[in-house]
Design an enzyme around this catalytic site. Structure first.
Site, PDB file in Angstrom:
ATOM      1  N   HIS A 122       0.295  44.606  -6.904  1.00 46.73           N
ATOM      2  CA  HIS A 122      -0.979  44.349  -7.578  1.00 46.73           C
ATOM      3  C   HIS A 122      -0.703  43.793  -8.968  1.00 46.73           C
ATOM      4  O   HIS A 122       0.225  44.212  -9.664  1.00 46.73           O
ATOM      5  CB  HIS A 122      -1.864  45.595  -7.606  1.00 46.73           C
ATOM      6  CG  HIS A 122      -1.501  46.667  -8.594  1.00 46.73           C
ATOM      7  ND1 HIS A 122      -1.953  46.659  -9.896  1.00 46.73           N
ATOM      8  CD2 HIS A 122      -0.773  47.807  -8.456  1.00 46.73           C
ATOM      9  CE1 HIS A 122      -1.527  47.752 -10.523  1.00 46.73           C
ATOM     10  NE2 HIS A 122      -0.797  48.456  -9.681  1.00 46.73           N
ATOM     11  N   GLU A 168      -6.637  46.525  -7.786  1.00 50.82           N
ATOM     12  CA  GLU A 168      -5.987  47.708  -7.200  1.00 50.82           C
ATOM     13  C   GLU A 168      -6.372  48.965  -7.958  1.00 50.82           C
ATOM     14  O   GLU A 168      -6.590  50.028  -7.372  1.00 50.82           O
ATOM     15  CB  GLU A 168      -4.464  47.523  -7.208  1.00 50.82           C
ATOM     16  CG  GLU A 168      -3.685  48.628  -6.490  1.00 50.82           C
ATOM     17  CD  GLU A 168      -3.270  49.784  -7.376  1.00 50.82           C
ATOM     18  OE1 GLU A 168      -2.676  50.749  -6.867  1.00 50.82           O
ATOM     19  OE2 GLU A 168      -3.537  49.745  -8.604  1.00 50.82           O
ATOM     20  N   GLU A 169      -6.458  48.826  -9.285  1.00 55.20           N
ATOM     21  CA  GLU A 169      -6.736  49.996 -10.118  1.00 55.20           C
ATOM     22  C   GLU A 169      -8.139  50.550  -9.907  1.00 55.20           C
ATOM     23  O   GLU A 169      -8.449  51.658 -10.351  1.00 55.20           O
ATOM     24  CB  GLU A 169      -6.536  49.640 -11.595  1.00 55.20           C
ATOM     25  CG  GLU A 169      -5.116  49.226 -11.970  1.00 55.20           C
ATOM     26  CD  GLU A 169      -4.110  50.368 -11.910  1.00 55.20           C
ATOM     27  OE1 GLU A 169      -4.498  51.488 -11.489  1.00 55.20           O
ATOM     28  OE2 GLU A 169      -2.953  50.149 -12.284  1.00 55.20           O
ATOM     29  N   ASP A 197       5.084  48.696  -6.561  1.00 58.80           N
ATOM     30  CA  ASP A 197       4.109  49.126  -7.566  1.00 58.80           C
ATOM     31  C   ASP A 197       4.820  50.068  -8.531  1.00 58.80           C
ATOM     32  O   ASP A 197       5.101  51.214  -8.178  1.00 58.80           O
ATOM     33  CB  ASP A 197       2.939  49.826  -6.867  1.00 58.80           C
ATOM     34  CG  ASP A 197       1.793  50.146  -7.820  1.00 58.80           C
ATOM     35  OD1 ASP A 197       1.951  49.929  -9.032  1.00 58.80           O
ATOM     36  OD2 ASP A 197       0.743  50.600  -7.340  1.00 58.80           O
ATOM     37  N   HIS A 284      -0.920  54.068 -17.477  1.00 62.44           N
ATOM     38  CA  HIS A 284      -2.344  53.806 -17.700  1.00 62.44           C
ATOM     39  C   HIS A 284      -2.736  53.943 -19.171  1.00 62.44           C
ATOM     40  O   HIS A 284      -3.860  54.349 -19.485  1.00 62.44           O
ATOM     41  CB  HIS A 284      -3.212  54.725 -16.834  1.00 62.44           C
ATOM     42  CG  HIS A 284      -3.274  54.285 -15.405  1.00 62.44           C
ATOM     43  ND1 HIS A 284      -4.107  54.885 -14.480  1.00 62.44           N
ATOM     44  CD2 HIS A 284      -2.608  53.303 -14.727  1.00 62.44           C
ATOM     45  CE1 HIS A 284      -3.951  54.290 -13.308  1.00 62.44           C
ATOM     46  NE2 HIS A 284      -3.044  53.320 -13.440  1.00 62.44           N
TER      47      HIS A 284
END
Length: 436
Positions: A122, A168-169, A197, A284
């Site tokens: 992603h 994707e997130e 990933d 994140h």
């Protein structure tokens, strides 16, 4: 990596199903001839891609998230490089949360269109930061591998396809859209999907997906060659873009270096790094920048990607001869300790075992002269395979032939390994029996 999908534990499937998946050659291990052809992926090139993605984020509000200008600029950046390298690229649009999203698909000319090896990552970040480890690392590594395919003018047996996923997130949105819009006839042509990933985590682990035995073993073979132990990936199981492929029956695999789980003391002992700290403390977060990358992990994983793509795409498509039973679960071998076993359960074989039973042994160990290795038949009979042979050499990756004609074939067969001396360590990586 996306957090919204629940984790699950996946058992290793029976090796007998591999021929149906179209991945297996004459054995589950990678073909050494193909492995020799796999190139070294230049770390400097991968890092340059990450620098470029960082620059894109910096120029577009600090992120590369779905629906933001930084994401579209990221897609355009990757597409331009692939177009220049001779790929056929397709920009797939979808809508989510009122914004337009994009997947990028790149096909390398040639190869059997009915047997596709696909690799994907992603490309989007969260809104909080530039997403250089999550997931610039996977995106940059498969980009550079795709460019290496072009530089080599590779002519694989199977068709090669690469994908960069959007949103994707937000729940694997882009990859779900791609899979859901593939006709069933096209889905059936994908022999395997490899997902990457987060592969450059600053406090890295070396995790391998255990969803498909052949893909798993290919990655484990690569790391066995480096003498680096791996673990089965569980932190992101079902939470990344392999999940939509697996859910429709496509064989999947991949690599992972860890997110916000904490590295244990045992993991720090075998991999280095800091115990008690997350694999990626910037997961994140705004600090997921180019400073948030472990070069060694990124380099190793990028090379492993090339190794897998070269092996899985250039190998024979002839199904394995005979019936194969395999266990690819890792079993740690205690240093100068008790014996450990790996078990395969043989079923459906009539009568006794053959006089030419093939016993495949894959042991990662730093001093094989410490090891006693035995095959244990279902009735407890012992067949010695190696008795502290090999001196200071690393690893046992060989196939022994055993006259087991006095043994009933069906039942629980065990590979027993005992370390008889101090200092060196390792683990059983795989054990298989082939009945002609």
């Amino acid at each position: 990596m996306n957090l919204s999908v629940p984790r699950r534990v996946t058992a290793v499937a029976a090796l007998a199903a591999l021929a149906l998946a179209g991945l297996s050659g004459t054995s589950a291990s990678a073909d050494p001839a193909a492995a020799a052809a796999a190139p070294d992926i230049p770390l400097a090139n991968v890092k340059q891609h990450l620098t470029d993605l960082q620059s894109i984020a910096t120029a577009n509000g600090g992120n590369r998230a779905h629906g933001r200008t930084g994401y579209k600029a990221s897609i355009d950046f990757v597409k331009a490089k692939l177009d220049a390298a001779g790929y056929t690229t397709t920009l797939q649009q979808f809508s989510y949360n009122g914004a337009t999203g994009y997947n990028l698909i790149a096909d390398w000319p040639g190869g059997d269109p009915n047997q596709v090896i696909m690799s994907g990552s992603h490309l989007d970040s969260v809104t909080a930061g530039p997403g250089i480890n999550d997931n610039g690392s996977g995106s940059a590594a498969i980009l550079e591998t795709a460019l290496a395919v072009s530089r080599a003018q590779l002519q694989p047996t199977k068709h090669l396809r690469f994908g960069w996923w959007g949103a994707e997130e937000l729940g694997l949105v882009g990859s779900k859209y791609y899979v859901n819009n593939l006709p069933s006839t096209e889905r059936s042509k994908i022999s395997g999907y490899l997902n990457f990933d987060m592969i450059g985590s600053p406090n890295p682990g070396y995790f391998v997906y255990d969803d498909d035995p052949t893909i798993e073993q290919t990655f484990k073979d690569y790391y066995a060659g480096l003498g680096i132990p791996t673990e089965i990936e569980t932190e992101g199981d079902g939470r990344s873009d392999h999940a939509p492929f697996k859910n429709v029956g496509i064989p999947v695999g991949g690599l992972f270096s860890g997110a916000d789980y904490t590295k244990t003391s045992a993991q720090a002992q075998k991999w280095g790094g800091t115990a008690g700290q997350a694999f990626d403390r910037c997961y994140h977060s705004s600090c997921d920048t180019t400073a948030n990358i472990n070069d060694t992990a990124l380099d190793r994983n990028a090379d492993a990607i090339a190794y897998a793509i070269w092996n899985l795409s250039t190998g024979t498509t002839t199904p394995p001869t005979g019936t194969v039973f395999e266990n690819t679960a890792d079993v740690s071998i205690p240093d100068n300790g008790a014996a450990v076993t790996s078990t395969v359960n043989v079923t459906g074989i009539t009568g006794n075992a053959p006089s030419t039973l093939k016993v495949g042994v894959d042991i990662v160990h730093t001093y094989i002269g410490d090891l006693v290795v035995d095959l244990i038949a279902p009735d407890g009979s012992v067949y010695n395979l190696s008795n502290r042979a090999g001196g200071s050499a690393d690893n046992i990756n060989t196939t022994y032939t055993v006259n087991a004609s006095s043994e009933v074939a069906n039942g629980a067969w065990k590979l027993r390994v005992q370390d008889k001396a101090s200092i060196d360590t390792g683990y059983i990586s795989g054990f298989k029996l082939t009945f002609p």
